[in-house]
Design a protein around this motif. Sequence first.
Motif, PDB file in Angstrom:
ATOM      1  N   ILE A 109      41.508  -7.538 -83.008  1.00 35.03           N
ATOM      2  CA  ILE A 109      40.873  -7.401 -81.700  1.00 35.03           C
ATOM      3  C   ILE A 109      40.776  -5.919 -81.310  1.00 35.03           C
ATOM      4  CG2 ILE A 109      41.156  -7.859 -79.231  1.00 35.03           C
ATOM      5  CD1 ILE A 109      42.343 -10.566 -79.983  1.00 35.03           C
ATOM      6  N   ILE A 110      41.863  -5.182 -81.536  1.00 38.50           N
ATOM      7  CA  ILE A 110      41.852  -3.752 -81.232  1.00 38.50           C
ATOM      8  C   ILE A 110      40.772  -3.051 -82.044  1.00 38.50           C
ATOM      9  CG2 ILE A 110      43.182  -1.620 -81.399  1.00 38.50           C
ATOM     10  CD1 ILE A 110      45.700  -3.311 -80.890  1.00 38.50           C
ATOM     11  N   ASN A 111      40.680  -3.399 -83.313  1.00 40.00           N
ATOM     12  CA  ASN A 111      39.694  -2.770 -84.190  1.00 40.00           C
ATOM     13  C   ASN A 111      38.275  -3.099 -83.731  1.00 40.00           C
ATOM     14  OD1 ASN A 111      39.013  -1.222 -86.538  1.00 40.00           O
ATOM     15  ND2 ASN A 111      38.488  -3.137 -87.570  1.00 40.00           N
ATOM     16  N   ARG A 153      43.030   1.563 -89.467  1.00 46.38           N
ATOM     17  CA  ARG A 153      42.421   0.885 -88.322  1.00 46.38           C
ATOM     18  C   ARG A 153      42.864   1.548 -87.025  1.00 46.38           C
ATOM     19  NH1 ARG A 153      43.513  -5.463 -89.931  1.00 46.38           N
ATOM     20  NH2 ARG A 153      42.325  -5.492 -91.865  1.00 46.38           N
ATOM     21  N   SER A 154      42.377   1.015 -85.912  1.00 42.84           N
ATOM     22  CA  SER A 154      42.833   1.518 -84.618  1.00 42.84           C
ATOM     23  C   SER A 154      44.306   1.179 -84.452  1.00 42.84           C
ATOM     24  CB  SER A 154      42.022   0.872 -83.481  1.00 42.84           C
ATOM     25  OG  SER A 154      40.658   1.159 -83.637  1.00 42.84           O
ATOM     26  N   ARG A 155      45.019   1.988 -83.700  1.00 38.95           N
ATOM     27  CA  ARG A 155      46.439   1.750 -83.502  1.00 38.95           C
ATOM     28  C   ARG A 155      46.804   2.078 -82.066  1.00 38.95           C
ATOM     29  NH1 ARG A 155      49.195   6.642 -83.549  1.00 38.95           N
ATOM     30  NH2 ARG A 155      47.945   8.425 -84.212  1.00 38.95           N
ATOM     31  N   SER A 197      50.382 -10.291 -84.751  1.00 42.69           N
ATOM     32  CA  SER A 197      50.108  -8.853 -84.799  1.00 42.69           C
ATOM     33  C   SER A 197      48.817  -8.579 -85.555  1.00 42.69           C
ATOM     34  CB  SER A 197      51.279  -8.111 -85.450  1.00 42.69           C
ATOM     35  OG  SER A 197      51.446  -8.496 -86.799  1.00 42.69           O
ATOM     36  N   SER A 198      48.549  -9.357 -86.614  1.00 42.80           N
ATOM     37  CA  SER A 198      47.294  -9.188 -87.358  1.00 42.80           C
ATOM     38  C   SER A 198      46.086  -9.527 -86.481  1.00 42.80           C
ATOM     39  CB  SER A 198      47.291 -10.082 -88.604  1.00 42.80           C
ATOM     40  OG  SER A 198      48.319  -9.726 -89.494  1.00 42.80           O
ATOM     41  N   ALA A 199      46.219 -10.593 -85.685  1.00 42.36           N
ATOM     42  CA  ALA A 199      45.129 -10.972 -84.798  1.00 42.36           C
ATOM     43  C   ALA A 199      44.865  -9.896 -83.754  1.00 42.36           C
ATOM     44  CB  ALA A 199      45.436 -12.308 -84.116  1.00 42.36           C
TER      45      ALA A 199
END
Length: 219
Positions: free
Chosen positions: A150-152, A183-185, A144-146
């Motif tokens: 990537i989303i960010n 961050r982005s979500r 989930s952190s990775a």
Amino acid sequence: IDDKHRAKMIEAETLKMVVDDLGKYYKALDTALLRYHSQKIKEINTRIKELWQLTYRGGDIDKIELRSDPKSSSSGRRSYNYRLVMAKGDTELDMRGRCSAGQKVLAALVIRLALAETFCLNCGILALDEPTTNLDEANRQGLSSALVNIINARSQQENFQLLCITHDEDFVSELGQAQMLGRSRPEFIWRVSREDVGNGRYHSRIRKVEWGEPGDQSL
């Protein structure tokens, strides 16, 4: 006869020059492809190493790498034998047949993410189907952190879209923690459930859930 001989000599010399030029072009193209292949393998392994160290929570594998061993066929065409190796310190072993089911799943996800990051920067869709299968809690959190990273990184890309199909609500909740970190979500969730319509019949109910919608605090 002399004229015919001269014409054939010109034709033969021209053909010889064409063959020589094609040979030069082939060698140049082959060299360029080898250079490109080596460059991309290096980029992929750099990204694999970053993702693996970000996601894997075990202490038995420091990094994994994709190796490409060239091999020649009977026709003379070059091909590659790809294999995955794992390293602990200075010791390297082939990963095939030496890792757990969870490590296999995580390695497959990491490689796919690395390939997407290397070759598909202009491709806006990344789809994951049940990515947490066989992952323990620590490695699930690492994944989930990775994905959050990537989303960010892709937050300014207009066409980027992450599609994640999962039954693991804990994983979805961990992705949502990115909101608390600024961050982005994820924007919304499609919740799929089974609805009894009577007489032993069931329909699938699909409902769009906005992130943080009341009644869905668990997501």
